[in-house]
Design an enzyme around this catalytic site. Structure first.
Site, short mmCIF file in Angstrom:
data_model
loop_
_atom_site.label_atom_id
_atom_site.label_comp_id
_atom_site.label_asym_id
_atom_site.label_seq_id
_atom_site.Cartn_x
_atom_site.Cartn_y
_atom_site.Cartn_z
CG ASP A 115 4.29 -2.60 -4.60
OD1 ASP A 115 3.27 -3.26 -4.83
OD2 ASP A 115 5.12 -2.90 -3.72
N GLY A 145 6.51 -9.26 -15.36
CA GLY A 145 7.91 -8.99 -15.01
C GLY A 145 8.61 -8.18 -16.09
N GLY A 197 0.83 -1.20 0.00
CA GLY A 197 0.00 0.00 0.00
C GLY A 197 0.87 1.26 0.00
O1 RIB Z 1 5.76 -5.49 -3.21
C1 RIB Z 1 6.89 -5.33 -2.41
C2 RIB Z 1 6.46 -5.24 -0.97
O2 RIB Z 1 5.91 -6.47 -0.58
C3 RIB Z 1 7.60 -4.99 -0.02
O3 RIB Z 1 7.87 -3.62 0.19
C4 RIB Z 1 7.17 -5.72 1.24
O4 RIB Z 1 6.86 -4.88 2.30
C5 RIB Z 1 5.98 -6.56 0.82
O5 RIB Z 1 4.82 -6.04 1.30
#
Ligand code: RIB
Length: 302
Positions: free
Chosen positions: A245, A214, A41
């Site tokens: 993310d 990826g 998040g």
């Molecule tokens: O997507 C990477 C994240 O996955 C890391 O920062 C770790 O905290 C896990 O939640």
């Protein structure tokens, strides 16, 4: 640029770099140890904020040093932390990360992330009303996701869900979700499909799924169900943690543009993110992203 509301996890990442991942029962000497801010998040919130989106994060941290450090880091990233609860009931979430040959293996202990409750989400309804787009992941509990998807739907806000770590999703969440962003492995779990290929699954859900692949980029279908591919951009990877993310935060920041263009920007941001250590370390600013794309275009033969 969008106003992005993120509902999700906040972790401290405890990162060991090693040449080889130990087998069970084996002890090895690693190269480096570092702590980095993380949690899917928080990472997605930071990715969107660096690109210039106005970001609010709903989450929960423990009443401890990691929690205090993470909160102050989020503020420095211009993220509205007004709806981040500090709890005495659990410690701040952590992720134990082993990075080897730029790839990673991760164990998450959710801690305070699992204290976040549907009541916290309902209490933050004003943030949904303010937002252009809502983004979430599966490091908080399913009832929390369900509440977020439901409030987003009630206020006609697109709800984007990165189903990681993967779990089968109830129809109530799927129906209120505008876009899912699994990788290939998560796609099969989310839709409980073993008998069909990922291409068939994407085609069954036109314009509802972007599958990240990826370094190979991303796949999605248009409204007619035709498969589209955005190739990845080759870079020298140092640490792939947080690439997904970065992709998701970028997607939310630019949501509303043509999906092919959003995926091009998200793949480029994801590529840049792996060139520095830590989940948030390589996430680009708006200028860095567009300078990178301009340099790529300049390299192309006319
Ligand atoms: O997507 C990477 C994240 O996955 C890391 O920062 C770790 O905290 C896990 O939640």
């Amino acid at each position: 640029m969008n106003k992005v509301l993120v509902v999700g996890s906040i972790n401290m990442d405890l990162v060991v770099e090693t040449d080889k991942v130990p087998d069970l029962g084996e002890t090895l000497l690693g190269q480096h140890f570092n702590t980095h801010p993380g949690g899917k998040g928080a990472n997605q919130a930071v990715a969107a904020s660096r690109l210039g989106a106005q970001v609010t994060l709903i989450g929960c941290v423990g009443n401890d040093t990691f929690g205090a450090d993470l909160l102050s880091g989020l503020k420095q990233e211009n993220i509205n932390t007004q709806f981040i609860r500090i709890t005495d009931q659990a410690a701040t979430g952590i992720a134990l990360i082993t990075v080897s040959q730029s790839e990673n293996a991760i164990i998450v202990v959710p801690g305070a992330n699992h204290i976040l409750s549907p009541a916290d989400i309902y209490a933050a309804e004003s943030a949904f009303i303010e937002a252009d787009v809502v983004l979430s992941q599966l490091e908080v509990t399913l009832p929390v996701i369900q509440a977020a998807a439901e409030i987003a739907a009630r206020h006609n806000k697109p709800f984007l869900l990165n189903p990681a770590p993967a779990a089968p999703l109830p129809d109530s969440i799927l129906q209120n979700t505008a876009l899912l962003t699994p990788n290939e492995h998560e796609l099969a779990i989310v839709f409980s499909t073993t008998a069909e290929t990922w291409q068939e699954t994407l085609q069954k859900h036109p314009a509802k799924v972007v599958m990240t692949h990826g370094r190979h980029g991303a796949w999605f279908t248009n409204t007619a169900g035709e498969l589209q591919h955005q190739p990845g951009i080759p870079v020298r990877a140092v640490d792939t943690t947080g690439a997904g993310d970065t992709f998701n935060g970028t997607l939310a920041a630019f949501w509303g543009m043509d999906m092919g263009e959003i995926c091009r920007l998200a793949c480029a941001a994801g590529a840049l993110s792996v060139t520095r250590p830590g989940a948030q370390g390589g996430m680009p600013t708006h200028k860095e992203l567009f300078d990178f794309l301009a340099a790529l275009n300049a390299d192309k033969p006319a």
